[in-house]
Design a protein around this motif. Sequence first.
Motif, PDB file in Angstrom:
ATOM      1  N   LYS A 111       0.698  -1.228  -0.022  1.00 61.27           N
ATOM      2  CA  LYS A 111       0.078  -0.016  -0.075  1.00 61.27           C
ATOM      3  C   LYS A 111       0.744   1.236   0.136  1.00 61.27           C
ATOM      4  O   LYS A 111       0.807   1.997  -0.744  1.00 61.27           O
ATOM      5  CB  LYS A 111      -0.801   0.005   1.090  1.00 61.27           C
ATOM      6  CG  LYS A 111      -1.837  -1.075   1.304  1.00 61.27           C
ATOM      7  CD  LYS A 111      -2.592  -1.256   2.561  1.00 61.27           C
ATOM      8  CE  LYS A 111      -1.876  -1.080   4.028  1.00 61.27           C
ATOM      9  NZ  LYS A 111      -1.248  -2.467   4.202  1.00 61.27           N
ATOM     10  N   THR A 112       1.699   1.228   0.804  1.00 62.77           N
ATOM     11  CA  THR A 112       2.781   2.502   1.113  1.00 62.77           C
ATOM     12  C   THR A 112       3.565   2.727  -0.242  1.00 62.77           C
ATOM     13  O   THR A 112       3.768   3.697  -0.581  1.00 62.77           O
ATOM     14  CB  THR A 112       3.677   2.357   2.240  1.00 62.77           C
ATOM     15  OG1 THR A 112       2.836   2.397   3.373  1.00 62.77           O
ATOM     16  CG2 THR A 112       4.570   3.482   2.260  1.00 62.77           C
ATOM     17  N   THR A 113       3.914   1.500  -0.788  1.00 60.97           N
ATOM     18  CA  THR A 113       4.874   1.338  -1.998  1.00 60.97           C
ATOM     19  C   THR A 113       4.032   2.272  -3.233  1.00 60.97           C
ATOM     20  O   THR A 113       4.497   2.966  -3.923  1.00 60.97           O
ATOM     21  CB  THR A 113       5.263   0.039  -2.333  1.00 60.97           C
ATOM     22  OG1 THR A 113       5.938  -0.276  -1.039  1.00 60.97           O
ATOM     23  CG2 THR A 113       6.220   0.107  -3.452  1.00 60.97           C
ATOM     24  N   LEU A 157      -2.955   9.875   1.298  1.00 61.31           N
ATOM     25  CA  LEU A 157      -2.730   9.821   2.527  1.00 61.31           C
ATOM     26  C   LEU A 157      -2.412   8.308   2.866  1.00 61.31           C
ATOM     27  O   LEU A 157      -2.891   7.554   2.484  1.00 61.31           O
ATOM     28  CB  LEU A 157      -4.181  10.171   3.115  1.00 61.31           C
ATOM     29  CG  LEU A 157      -4.722  11.424   2.693  1.00 61.31           C
ATOM     30  CD1 LEU A 157      -5.953  11.299   1.695  1.00 61.31           C
ATOM     31  CD2 LEU A 157      -5.305  12.170   4.077  1.00 61.31           C
ATOM     32  N   ASP A 158      -1.414   8.307   3.558  1.00 58.84           N
ATOM     33  CA  ASP A 158      -1.017   7.066   4.314  1.00 58.84           C
ATOM     34  C   ASP A 158      -1.363   6.727   5.823  1.00 58.84           C
ATOM     35  O   ASP A 158      -0.522   7.364   6.403  1.00 58.84           O
ATOM     36  CB  ASP A 158       0.619   6.824   3.791  1.00 58.84           C
ATOM     37  CG  ASP A 158       1.104   5.349   4.286  1.00 58.84           C
ATOM     38  OD1 ASP A 158       0.150   4.397   4.404  1.00 58.84           O
ATOM     39  OD2 ASP A 158       2.419   5.178   4.037  1.00 58.84           O
ATOM     40  N   GLU A 159      -2.358   6.181   5.747  1.00 61.48           N
ATOM     41  CA  GLU A 159      -2.750   5.840   7.179  1.00 61.48           C
ATOM     42  C   GLU A 159      -2.838   7.008   7.879  1.00 61.48           C
ATOM     43  O   GLU A 159      -2.139   7.125   9.129  1.00 61.48           O
ATOM     44  CB  GLU A 159      -2.128   4.633   7.874  1.00 61.48           C
ATOM     45  CG  GLU A 159      -2.220   3.463   7.009  1.00 61.48           C
ATOM     46  CD  GLU A 159      -1.402   2.159   7.990  1.00 61.48           C
ATOM     47  OE1 GLU A 159      -1.210   2.488   9.032  1.00 61.48           O
ATOM     48  OE2 GLU A 159      -0.840   1.426   7.364  1.00 61.48           O
ATOM     49  N   PRO A 160      -3.360   8.057   7.786  1.00 58.61           N
ATOM     50  CA  PRO A 160      -3.200   9.371   8.295  1.00 58.61           C
ATOM     51  C   PRO A 160      -3.881   9.389   9.873  1.00 58.61           C
ATOM     52  O   PRO A 160      -3.410  10.243  10.521  1.00 58.61           O
ATOM     53  CB  PRO A 160      -3.973  10.429   7.515  1.00 58.61           C
ATOM     54  CG  PRO A 160      -5.043   9.449   6.692  1.00 58.61           C
ATOM     55  CD  PRO A 160      -4.369   8.096   6.706  1.00 58.61           C
TER      56      PRO A 160
HETATM   57 MG   LIG Z   1       2.417   1.197   5.016  1.00 56.98          MG
END
Ligand SMILES: [Mg+2]
Lengths: 281, 256
Positions: free
Chosen positions: B54-56, B166-169
């Motif tokens: 996901k982050t990637t 947004l990454d797990e904000p």
């Molecule tokens: Mg991540």
Amino acid sequence: MSLQELDRSIVHDGGSVSAKADEYLRRSGTAAGGWLSRYGLLIAVLALWQAASTAGWINPAVFPSVGAILSALWTGISGGALLDDIAVSLQRSGTAFAGAVVLAIPLGLLMGQVRSIENALDPVLQLFRQTSALALYPVFILLLGLGEASKVFVIFWATLFPLLLSTISGVKEVDSKLIEMARVYGASRLTVFRRVVLPGAVPSIFVGLRLSATTALLLLIASEMIGANKGIGFQVMNAQYNFQIPLMFAAIFILAGLGLLSNYALVFAQRRLCRWSDASN
Amino acid sequence: MAEVRSLRRGEVALRDLSKSFRINGRPLSVLRNLNLDIRSGECLAIVGASGSGKTTLLRVLAGLETADSGRALIDGRPVTGVGRERAVIFQEPRLLPWLTVLGNVAFGLEVRGEDPGRADERARHYIALVGLADFQDAYPKQLSGGMAQRVGLARALTVQPEILLLDEPLGALDAMTKLTMQQELERIWREENVTMVLVTHDLEEALYLADRVLILPKQKDASPRLIGIDLPRPRDRSEARFVRYRQELLREFGLH
Ligand SMILES: [Mg+2]
Ligand SMILES: Nc1ncnc2c1ncn2[C@@H]1O[C@H](COP(=O)(O)OP(=O)(O)OP(=O)(O)O)[C@@H](O)[C@H]1O
């Protein structure tokens, strides 16, 4: 409760006159308490010294009474002799310290940023830093003569490394996540440096400045013990030589005072510049 | 500003996007031949097990990682690096500790060369929007986690991006703050008319905010799933259809 509500409630509590007076007394009471807990021991030691010396528990020829020291201090300062020494010493360590600042901070910032420069300079740096400046003093004298130049240079040499190393580590320890954040907003390399790396490194640079200032005074004494005819360090040696023990202690007190003063000045500057790092106080 | 907004697009397209890393010399395939179109103004949630990429994916979209093959396109142009039409909100607020709330929020505009006065003015607007008007002179140390995260949000909004990544904000927030922030995010997304790509661990959060949910599989031979969420907004977490969607998502993860 929000910060503002908190503020307001403090204002309200302090509203009436008597409450204000109470508050004032309480505050000055705690301030006096704080002062006492901080300096009480020092005062006690001085008092004990004075008592021991006048009562003859210690040899007053080696440990003269605090009063005798203070009077030697006063004579020296009001007569101007010690003031001259202070001026000469400050000039030596000040020049050296300023030189170290001018060289170490830019170089440290560069070394912290550019890997290849750091790699190239690091071995030399490690070698120099592990070699005592005092051990190199004879070499400096050989190269620069016994005058001012070698004295200033040995102090400069010793103050350079703490400042350089803390500047480098300050730059390297800046959170890479903050740098990435700035890049995401489109900051150029220069902007990242100016707005993120530099302010982030300031606390560590101050640690270096304080270490260097202390070192400057330490080395001052050593350098003035050889081939000097003025300066506080010279005065310590000279007074001891001539058995003017109160004057010797007076000079030592001045040295301690200079050390405290320079440290306070730096702490003060640090508080002004880095208000954010203790913003909760 | 209004005319700028109507011109704004913020479309994302992924074409056969693949990305792998090398870990101890061995290749690790993280994203494999991903194809996806995100519409302008859409809110897409990305969910998936830890390590599913996901982050990637988000970092590729942000221009912080480059794909091995395939392309990521923003408004038809390939992503080659960070870009002004995108803003990222990381899992941590990433505030500069030496700047006040106002300074932090104006930071994005300032590094983009905006005049400081104008940057402050716009920053104030968004600080008020995230409900921190009373705290604009506070330092990050003086803020709670939820407040700091809102400062990060305001900073991203201030540059008026087309696309908000947004990454797990809200990952680090307590349950109550999280619910409030989800509501706020929804309102801001609607008001700002921005394309939102939201990585989250929280299925309910995905269902509450997203038009579609992308599920990244853990096994790389499986293909990602895309589920459209056809529910009126603002959504009611206790409504029967919401609950049914949640069961559907749970089934995707092999849970019931
Ligand atoms: Mg991540
Ligand atoms: N810079 C990197 N170098 C090497 N491997 C990486 C790197 N970044 C990510 N990976 C690997 O890629 C995989 C996917 O990582 P990613 O961070 O995208 O997962 P994620 O879905 O965001 O997980 P989480 O939900 O835990 O945040 C992981 O196995 C991780 O080890």
